[in-house]
Design an enzyme around this catalytic site. Structure first.
Site, short mmCIF file in Angstrom:
data_model
loop_
_atom_site.label_atom_id
_atom_site.label_comp_id
_atom_site.label_asym_id
_atom_site.label_seq_id
_atom_site.Cartn_x
_atom_site.Cartn_y
_atom_site.Cartn_z
N ASP A 383 -50.10 -5.01 47.33
CA ASP A 383 -51.06 -4.03 46.12
C ASP A 383 -50.13 -3.77 44.68
O ASP A 383 -49.01 -4.06 44.52
CB ASP A 383 -51.71 -2.74 46.68
CG ASP A 383 -53.05 -2.63 46.13
OD1 ASP A 383 -53.50 -3.64 45.33
OD2 ASP A 383 -52.39 -1.49 46.13
N ASP A 643 -52.86 1.50 49.21
CA ASP A 643 -52.61 3.40 48.88
C ASP A 643 -54.59 3.47 49.16
O ASP A 643 -54.43 4.64 49.27
CB ASP A 643 -52.41 3.79 47.60
CG ASP A 643 -53.21 3.11 46.51
OD1 ASP A 643 -53.69 2.12 47.18
OD2 ASP A 643 -53.15 2.65 45.37
N ASP A 647 -57.60 -1.00 51.50
CA ASP A 647 -56.45 -1.87 52.52
C ASP A 647 -55.77 -1.56 53.68
O ASP A 647 -55.62 -2.23 54.71
CB ASP A 647 -55.55 -1.32 51.41
CG ASP A 647 -55.36 -0.66 50.17
OD1 ASP A 647 -55.29 -2.32 49.05
OD2 ASP A 647 -55.08 -0.65 49.40
#
Length: 1001
Positions: A383, A643, A647
């Protein structure tokens, strides 16, 4: 409604108008327009509200009512509360109904966890051997074989106890971490505000939060003062969203500006994030990569043993007319000695110790088998926001544009004047921080009036007196389109064209524009009109990479791990971040995952495009999941960082899911590794550490398989040739001493590889067969010399007490002791050869391994000298025989290294060429262009027996359900299904309302 508009600058959205548009103001408005949400109208219950009860099944049934959008007064009615909050007694009652406000971790029953270490085929064979010893051995008038039975059970319990202890310790560390991260919440109880653990919140509670606080549960706002909420955990966007009364705030999001009060509408597993997390891994397919490898290694050992057990039955009974009990004892030798009973325990201990070592690098492992998979990871999908970058907006000083007589430093200073120094939002904080010394933001001026940002004016403004000159001045900063309209003093076509070009340049680089203008006041009245604003500068705002990220990516590439950025942010921002990190800017919008490669492009398939890309932008949760799934389908072991709750599906799907520092409960719950320090640098430490652990496991796997071949072949040959009946109990002693020594492999000194590791089981089995047959030869030759000649008696003056000066009987008890000592010493010494890549003496073992080996061989020598136990069929031998065995083993040990080298440059080299040819063919077939070849071996394929080795956690869960262990079920499966479809729909709506995502996709 959009967030602070100055944080949603228009350059991100490409112009859709012709440059010849006649009306310039409309053009500017289009270019710099505010991004907003489509407002949904209030809803009402679809059924009579009086029929809805205060329970999860009713409140969260969207066919009846939608608490997220229902009229606020109706929400209070349904929740049976008001703005004064709940009483303590009522909150306690509701806690019983709805459960705690946290994602529940399924508690493992300690007893079942202990028993699970005996739940695999290797243990089943040993357990079968114990039953044979106690139940089936009552033949020929002899009593049950209690000694072997007790020894086998003791061995099983020792191995299970060690594995249970180490794994339990690792689990307790994770539990302590999760508890330490428990957030607080400010709640109104009994009419007064108090701070409690957020896990104690219930639907109907009144909560409050302010700038910097985490929203503790899903709530509807009843008061909102200039509130801006960071929902990056949902959308992946780095800019916050403005909220007003009646709007919903999601659990886990962060208040970036203002103050708010709200009523809690859902908690725990019933929150938006909770529903996402509860749907992760619902298929219960938790068979890990290591379990599949264990299955194949175990199958190799079982097949080897099974072949020789059948051959013994076919030879000993018909050919030599063995009695029932005598034949069983020989079979027990093969079962007990050939089964690497300690394998699951050794690997569990190695992984558990490794997990504790990784914890020192701030990486908490929640699934210890993920360590083995991390060693083989070839692609890391990361990410961007908060992982590769700081998730903290910053002014890029190198790209500041100036339009008047002011320098870049003066533009920043004027922008800082027009910023709050307290209770700042993200933009104000970044501008003031750019000064270096925040005190400069108010130094040398007297503040007369300040207008903070608001969604209507879309700018901030300050009026101040310059102390050095006494002049009154006014500065404003905000959206480019708004500011340029105010600039009556220097606005002309040339300036506007230049400004438009600069904004477009920012847009192509993913930078957000913030315009700054100032004017002077001719009078002393600070409320008077000025002489007209003048545009003086344009600031570029971006989310900068972490200081250590570029080095981390370089280190990962050096380790053979390709890094791909997968972000919900816009394509231009992703490309700029990639360029700054040296990651590359060969990135695609998420829409290619649906549309595939464009006709005529260099990529023939979507898989090709995914492998070639440096990253993807504008992705939704389902896109991340799809990317990981496709990379795995290409044969790669894939790690994924994240996070947020968005996700969680990809974290769960990845071979190794990594929740970065500050991740939500949903992400941590789905992840295999939780980082407790910011950034990715910890991951590189974890990769190196996992490869060290992998090398230890590989060394043991070769050793265990070699010992299996050595035992079953050696004692089968001796039984066939000499009707040699080795006592089963002594094989147990060998196994026990071996296990004690081999446990120290978990802390052995090894070097990590510079490329991703993979289990090439063909190589492991080839080495094992070569070592096993060689060690078999060492024992058979010794026995042949003793039973065919008097060489040792003549040369060294040793003898057998039962037959002085003569050749002993094949089952002489002292010969049993000699064979026991020879097998025990050289079998255990083999570990020093399997653990080294060169000569064994070139790679120093750990002190623990060396010490354990010395202690084990001292015990073996003492047993051989003094083991006059009747039930063991053993009798002590002289020091001369012990010396002969030691010298014999040393002579036979030295060539083991040469066998290793011979195998490496013949058989192993040939096998690797075949694998490389197969990989190259696969690469050509799929037109790989990533530079990361698929080197996965056939051992990646699932074994036909893998279900027998499926993740022990799954077994524990299934067993716990059947025997009644486990916690409350707060929601029905059919309700979960309903939530699932609704969540997909709602997520799509929330994300689609973000125009920057829509444009990027």
């Amino acid at each position: 409604m959009a967030s602070n508009v100055e944080k949603e600058p228009g350059p991100q959205e490409p112009s859709v108008t012709s440059p010849n548009t006649p009306e310039e103001p409309e053009k500017k408005k289009r270019e710099y327009k505010d991004f907003g949400h489509e407002q949904e109208g209030p809803t009402h219950a679809n059924v009579d509200m009086s029929t809805i009860q205060l329970r999860a099944e009713d409140l969260y049934d969207r066919e009846k009512v939608d608490l997220e959008t229902i009229v606020l007064d109706d929400a209070f009615k349904l929740l049976q509360c008001d703005e004064n909050g709940l009483t303590t007694e009522e909150a306690t009652r509701r806690l019983e109904i709805f459960g705690p406000n946290k994602l529940e971790n399924e508690e493992q029953n300690a007893f079942l966890q202990f028993l699970s270490f005996m739940w695999n085929p290797l243990s089943w064979v040993m357990e079968g051997a114990a039953l044979v010893a106690i139940a089936l051995s009552n033949g020929e008038g002899q009593p049950p074989d209690w000694e072997d039975f007790v020894g086998i059970v003791l061995l099983l319990f020792i191995n299970s106890s060690i594995g249970f202890y180490e794994e339990r310790n690792a689990g307790n560390a994770v539990k302590a971490l999760m508890e330490s991260l428990a957030p607080k919440a400010k709640v109104k109880r009994d009419g007064t505000w108090a701070e409690i653990e957020s896990s104690g919140l219930v639907p109907g509670d009144m909560v409050s939060f302010k700038i910097g606080d985490i929203v503790p549960a899903d709530c509807r706002l009843t008061e909102a003062i200039n509130v801006s909420i960071d929902q990056a955990a949902l959308t992946g966007e780095s800019l916050p969203q403005s909220k007003k009364v009646g709007d919903q705030c999601f659990s886990g999001s962060t208040c970036k500006q203002g103050e708010a009060e709200g009523v809690v509408i859902s908690t725990g597993a019933n929150t938006f994030f909770g529903r996402a997390a509860s749907l992760v891994g619902q298929d219960d397919d938790t068979t890990g990569h290591l379990q599949k490898i264990l299955a194949q290694i175990g199958s190799f050992c079982l097949v080897s043993i099974g072949i020789f057990v059948i051959l013994e039955i076919l030879v000993l009974y018909p050919r030599f007319h063995y009695g029932y009990r005598r034949g069983l004892n020989n079979i027990l030798v093969l079962l007990i000695g050939g089964i690497p009973i300690a394998m699951p325990t050794v690997l569990s201990v190695t992984l558990a110790v490794g997990a504790q070592q990784l914890a020192k690098h701030k990486a908490i492992v929640t699934r210890i088998t993920a360590i083995e998979e991390l060693a083989g990871v070839t692609i890391l999908c990361s990410d961007k926001t908060g992982t590769l970058t700081t998730n903290k907006l910053t002014i890029d000083r190198n790209t500041i544009k100036t339009y008047g007589p002011f320098s870049a430093d003066e533009v920043i200073l004027f922008a800082a004047y027009a910023s709050r120094t307290e209770n700042q939002d993200a933009i104000d904080a970044s501008v003031v921080a750019a000064l270096g010394d925040t005190a400069k933001a108010r130094a040398g001026i007297k503040l007369l009036d300040f207008k903070p940002f608001n969604p209507v004016d879309k700018r901030t403004e300050i009026t101040f007196r310059e102390e050095s000159t006494g002049k009154l001045k006014r500065v404003t900063k905000g959206m480019t389109g708004i500011i340029i309209e105010l600039c009556t003093r220097n606005k002309d076509e040339e300036l506007e064209n230049r400004l438009e070009a600069d904004v477009e340049e920012y847009a192509t680089r993913g930078l957000r524009a913030l315009a700054v203008a100032y004017e002077e006041l001719d009078s002393d009245d600070h409320e008077a009109e000025g002489n007209g604003f003048e545009l003086i500068g344009l600031l570029a705002i971006f989310d900068p990479p972490r200081e250590d990220t570029k080095q981390t990516i370089d280190d990962a590439l050096a380790l053979g791990v390709k890094v791909k950025m997968v972000t919900g942010d816009q394509l231009a921002i992703a490309k700029e971040t990639g360029r700054r990190l040296g990651l590359g800017d060969h990135m695609y919008p998420a829409k290619v995952l649906k549309d595939g490669p464009a006709p005529g492009s260099k990529h023939a398939t979507l898989d090709e495009m995914i492998m070639d890309a440096d990253g993807f932008a504008g992705v939704f949760p389902e896109h991340k999941y799809e990317i990981v799934k496709r990379l795995q389908g290409l044969g790669h072991l894939c790690a994924m960082t994240g996070d947020g709750a968005n996700d969680a599906p990809a974290l769960s799907r990845a071979n190794v899911g990594i929740a970065v520092e500050g991740a939500t409960d949903a992400a941590r719950g789905a992840a295999d590794i939780v980082l407790t320090e910011p950034g990715l640098s910890t991951i590189v430490h974890a990769i190196r550490g996992s490869r060290i652990i992998f090398q230890r496991m590989r060394n043991y796997a070769i050793y265990a398989c070699a010992v299996t071949i050595r035992i079953v072949v050696c004692f089968a040959i001796l039984a066939w040739v000499y009707q040699f009946d080795f006592p089963p109990f002594m094989v147990l002693i060998i196994a026990l001493l071996n296990d004690g020594t081999i446990m120290t492999l978990s802390v052995d000194r090894v070097l990590p590889s510079n490329t991703p590791d993979s289990w090439d089981l063909t190589e492991i089995f080839a080495y094992a067969v070569a070592y096993g047959l060689y060690l078999t030869l060492s024992t058979v030759v010794l026995v042949v010399i003793i039973l065919q000649t008097t060489f040792f008696q003549d040369k060294f003056g040793v003898d057998f007490s039962a037959s002085p000066g003569a050749i002993p009987d094949a089952n002489d008890f002292q010969l049993h002791a000699i064979v026991y000592l020879q097998v025990a010493i050289i079998s255990q010494a083999l570990i020093f050869v399997t653990r080294s890549h060169g000569f064994f003496f070139m790679e120093r073992p750990s002190y623990a391994l060396m010490g354990a080996f010395c202690v084990a061989q001292l015990i073996s020598s003492i047993i051989a000298a003094f083991g006059d136990w009747g039930f063991t069929d053993l009798k002590g031998i002289s020091g001369g025989w012990i010396g002969i065995v030691w010298v014999w083993n040393i002579i036979w040990f030295v060539p083991l290294d040469w066998i290793k080298f011979a195998m490496k440059y013949t058989v192993i080299k040939s096998l690797r060429k075949r694998h490389e040819a197969a990989a190259a063919a696969a690469t050509r077939a799929s037109s790989e262009g990533s530079g990361v070849p698929i080197t996965r071996t056939t051992s990646r394929a699932a074994s036909i027996h893998e279900s027998l080795y499926s993740n022990r956690v799954s077994f524990i869960r299934r067993a716990a359900r059947k025997v009644g262990f486990g916690g409350r079920v707060s929601i029905k499966p059919e309700e979960l299904q309903r939530f699932s479809s609704h969540q997909v729909h709602t997520s799509g709506q929330v994300l689609a309302r973000n125009p920057s995502r829509t444009a990027a996709a």
